[in-house]
Design an enzyme around this catalytic site. Structure first.
Site, PDB file in Angstrom:
ATOM      1  N   CYS A 102       0.791  -1.208   0.023  1.00  0.00           N
ATOM      2  CA  CYS A 102      -0.139   0.160   0.056  1.00  0.00           C
ATOM      3  C   CYS A 102       0.738   1.289   0.013  1.00  0.00           C
ATOM      4  O   CYS A 102       1.981   1.178   0.335  1.00  0.00           O
ATOM      5  CB  CYS A 102      -1.100   0.019   1.221  1.00  0.00           C
ATOM      6  N   ASP A 120      -6.079  -2.663  11.828  1.00  0.00           N
ATOM      7  CA  ASP A 120      -4.895  -1.757  11.865  1.00  0.00           C
ATOM      8  C   ASP A 120      -4.837  -1.220  13.307  1.00  0.00           C
ATOM      9  O   ASP A 120      -6.050  -1.522  14.170  1.00  0.00           O
ATOM     10  CB  ASP A 120      -5.180  -0.864  11.016  1.00  0.00           C
TER      11      ASP A 120
END
Length: 202
Positions: free
Chosen positions: A6, A123
């Site tokens: 990412c 996360d």
């Protein structure tokens, strides 16, 4: 196990990631992120890539207009919602293919099954968005994975040095890495990229 790199901002990094066998690439459309990329550049990079790679548009509390811009680009396969999007907001965005990011420890008290998504990304709970580099509690993540009806994607502070242990504990569907393979925000370190995927596949 699927692997997503990412925070892509350069074509050379995207192409190298694919040479390594990475499954998905993430483009962050959040202006406050140090890895922000504007829609025109992201579209040029994404449309230059070969088939059979998943292109993920990472958004944070985006407006309908911003979402429409991403859809109109026509080259992004998934929306990753990394803000405070509610279950209702996810329903509004359906039938788009969605990934919902949920922070730990907040994820423990959230009804993840209610989200109409194809995957849940775990996360670190933080006011920062778009790659914090902070590691989450893998034991908690493993408990969530065991009870989740959605595929679990593990993120948060992963590096070539710790990803193998994280995978052993959590056994996720996928891995999402950002800052752990960078030389500086938004610029990937190709040696770290290589070492990371090797550890994931070991």
């Amino acid at each position: 196990m699927k692997v997503k790199y990412c925070g892509i901002t350069q074509l050379r990094d995207a192409e190298y990631a694919l040479d390594l066998g990475v499954d998905a690439l993430g483009f962050i459309f959040y202006p406050k992120s140090p890895r922000f990329i504007d829609i025109s550049l992201a579209t040029r990079i994404a449309s230059s890539l070969p088939p059979f790679v998943t292109r993920v548009a990472v958004t944070v509390n985006s407006s309908d207009k911003e979402i429409e811009q991403i859809r109109t680009a026509g080259c992004f396969d998934r929306l990753q919602l990394h803000g405070d999007e509610t279950v209702e907001r996810c329903h509004e965005l359906a039938p788009a293919s969605l990934i919902k990011a949920v922070g730990i420890p907040l994820a423990v008290d959230v009804d993840l099954a209610a989200y109409p998504v194809q995957g849940v990304l775990l996360d670190k709970a933080s006011t920062k968005r778009g790659g914090t580099g902070e590691t989450i509690d893998w034991e908690v993540a493993a408990e969530i994975r065991q009870s989740s009806r959605h595929p679990i994607i593990l993120s948060g502070g992963l590096t070539p040095e710790n990803v193998q242990k994280a995978v052993e504990i959590v056994q996720p569907y996928g891995i999402d890495v950002c800052s752990g393979i960078e030389s500086r925000p938004g610029i990937k370190d190709h040696q770290k990229m290589k070492e990371f995927i090797q550890q994931c596949r070991a």
